[in-house]
Design a protein around this motif. Structure first.
Motif, PDB file in Angstrom:
ATOM      1  N   TRP A  31      35.790  39.423  44.520  1.00  0.00           N
ATOM      2  CA  TRP A  31      37.027  38.653  44.565  1.00  0.00           C
ATOM      3  C   TRP A  31      36.905  37.462  43.632  1.00  0.00           C
ATOM      4  CZ3 TRP A  31      33.792  39.132  48.856  1.00  0.00           C
ATOM      5  CH2 TRP A  31      33.005  38.021  49.145  1.00  0.00           C
ATOM      6  N   CYS A  46      42.431  36.151  46.972  1.00  0.00           N
ATOM      7  CA  CYS A  46      43.680  35.618  46.410  1.00  0.00           C
ATOM      8  C   CYS A  46      44.396  36.648  45.543  1.00  0.00           C
ATOM      9  CB  CYS A  46      43.377  34.373  45.587  1.00  0.00           C
ATOM     10  SG  CYS A  46      42.492  34.730  44.043  1.00  0.00           S
ATOM     11  N   ASP A  47      45.575  36.285  45.068  1.00  0.00           N
ATOM     12  CA  ASP A  47      46.366  37.181  44.231  1.00  0.00           C
ATOM     13  C   ASP A  47      45.810  37.348  42.821  1.00  0.00           C
ATOM     14  OD1 ASP A  47      48.000  37.686  46.352  1.00  0.00           O
ATOM     15  OD2 ASP A  47      49.753  36.648  45.545  1.00  0.00           O
ATOM     16  N   SER A  48      44.837  36.533  42.423  1.00  0.00           N
ATOM     17  CA  SER A  48      44.157  36.748  41.143  1.00  0.00           C
ATOM     18  C   SER A  48      43.061  37.805  41.282  1.00  0.00           C
ATOM     19  CB  SER A  48      43.543  35.443  40.630  1.00  0.00           C
ATOM     20  OG  SER A  48      44.557  34.519  40.324  1.00  0.00           O
ATOM     21  N   SER A  49      42.724  38.154  42.504  1.00  0.00           N
ATOM     22  CA  SER A  49      41.753  39.210  42.786  1.00  0.00           C
ATOM     23  C   SER A  49      42.476  40.555  42.751  1.00  0.00           C
ATOM     24  CB  SER A  49      41.119  39.008  44.163  1.00  0.00           C
ATOM     25  OG  SER A  49      40.495  37.748  44.238  1.00  0.00           O
ATOM     26  N   LYS A  50      41.760  41.608  42.405  1.00  0.00           N
ATOM     27  CA  LYS A  50      42.437  42.907  42.248  1.00  0.00           C
ATOM     28  C   LYS A  50      43.025  43.456  43.549  1.00  0.00           C
ATOM     29  CE  LYS A  50      38.357  45.858  42.642  1.00  0.00           C
ATOM     30  NZ  LYS A  50      37.546  46.887  42.016  1.00  0.00           N
ATOM     31  N   LYS A  52      44.037  41.556  46.401  1.00  0.00           N
ATOM     32  CA  LYS A  52      45.068  40.670  46.984  1.00  0.00           C
ATOM     33  C   LYS A  52      45.149  40.786  48.513  1.00  0.00           C
ATOM     34  CE  LYS A  52      47.637  41.084  42.731  1.00  0.00           C
ATOM     35  NZ  LYS A  52      48.841  41.395  42.035  1.00  0.00           N
ATOM     36  N   HIS A  53      43.987  40.740  49.163  1.00  0.00           N
ATOM     37  CA  HIS A  53      43.953  40.960  50.608  1.00  0.00           C
ATOM     38  C   HIS A  53      44.632  39.867  51.427  1.00  0.00           C
ATOM     39  CE1 HIS A  53      40.615  43.963  49.755  1.00  0.00           C
ATOM     40  NE2 HIS A  53      41.564  44.642  50.373  1.00  0.00           N
ATOM     41  N   THR A  55      47.432  38.248  50.683  1.00  0.00           N
ATOM     42  CA  THR A  55      48.867  38.572  50.692  1.00  0.00           C
ATOM     43  C   THR A  55      49.130  39.841  51.487  1.00  0.00           C
ATOM     44  OG1 THR A  55      49.251  37.441  48.606  1.00  0.00           O
ATOM     45  CG2 THR A  55      50.856  39.103  49.228  1.00  0.00           C
ATOM     46  N   LYS A  56      48.249  40.825  51.382  1.00  0.00           N
ATOM     47  CA  LYS A  56      48.402  42.051  52.188  1.00  0.00           C
ATOM     48  C   LYS A  56      48.359  41.719  53.676  1.00  0.00           C
ATOM     49  CE  LYS A  56      46.694  45.295  48.755  1.00  0.00           C
ATOM     50  NZ  LYS A  56      45.618  46.196  48.348  1.00  0.00           N
ATOM     51  N   HIS A  59      51.735  40.437  54.716  1.00  0.00           N
ATOM     52  CA  HIS A  59      52.729  41.516  54.848  1.00  0.00           C
ATOM     53  C   HIS A  59      52.500  42.352  56.106  1.00  0.00           C
ATOM     54  CE1 HIS A  59      54.838  40.715  51.152  1.00  0.00           C
ATOM     55  NE2 HIS A  59      53.700  40.733  50.472  1.00  0.00           N
ATOM     56  N   TYR A  79      53.958  31.558  52.729  1.00  0.00           N
ATOM     57  CA  TYR A  79      54.542  32.744  52.119  1.00  0.00           C
ATOM     58  C   TYR A  79      56.045  32.823  52.373  1.00  0.00           C
ATOM     59  CZ  TYR A  79      49.956  34.878  51.224  1.00  0.00           C
ATOM     60  OH  TYR A  79      48.706  35.157  50.752  1.00  0.00           O
TER      61      TYR A  79
END
Length: 89
Positions: A31, A46-50, A52-53, A55-56, A59, A79
């Motif tokens: 990450w 974070c969202d710069s990581s492939k 994006k856990h 943000t997941k 959701h 969010y």
């Protein structure tokens, strides 16, 4: 007019779920930066990581607020309201 977070009341005192991104540690992935959910303590990348856990996790759970889990950083993000939070005060 400044955008205000309407979810501050949902911030909890949490215990980190892992020393790094919980899912990346399980799969052996890397990450960039870490975020912690201020509702349950889930640590995600974070969202710069492939993957994006973080943000997941939002959701999947609708837990609205994360904070940086990086040393020396004291900011968060809602969010739902799409606003950065300053925890330095």
């Amino acid at each position: 007019m400044a955008i205000v977070c309407t979810h501050i009341d949902q911030i909890q005192e949490v215990i980190p779920s892992a020393p790094g991104c919980e899912e990346c540690l399980q799969t052996g992935d890397d990450w960039v930066h870490l975020r912690i959910c201020l509702t349950c303590g889930h640590v995600g990348c974070c969202d710069s990581s492939k993957n994006k856990h973080a943000t997941k996790h939002f959701h999947q759970t609708q837990h609205p607020i994360i904070a940086s889990f990086e040393k020396g950083e004291d900011w968060g993000w809602c969010y739902v309201d799409q606003v950065e939070l300053d925890f330095s005060e």
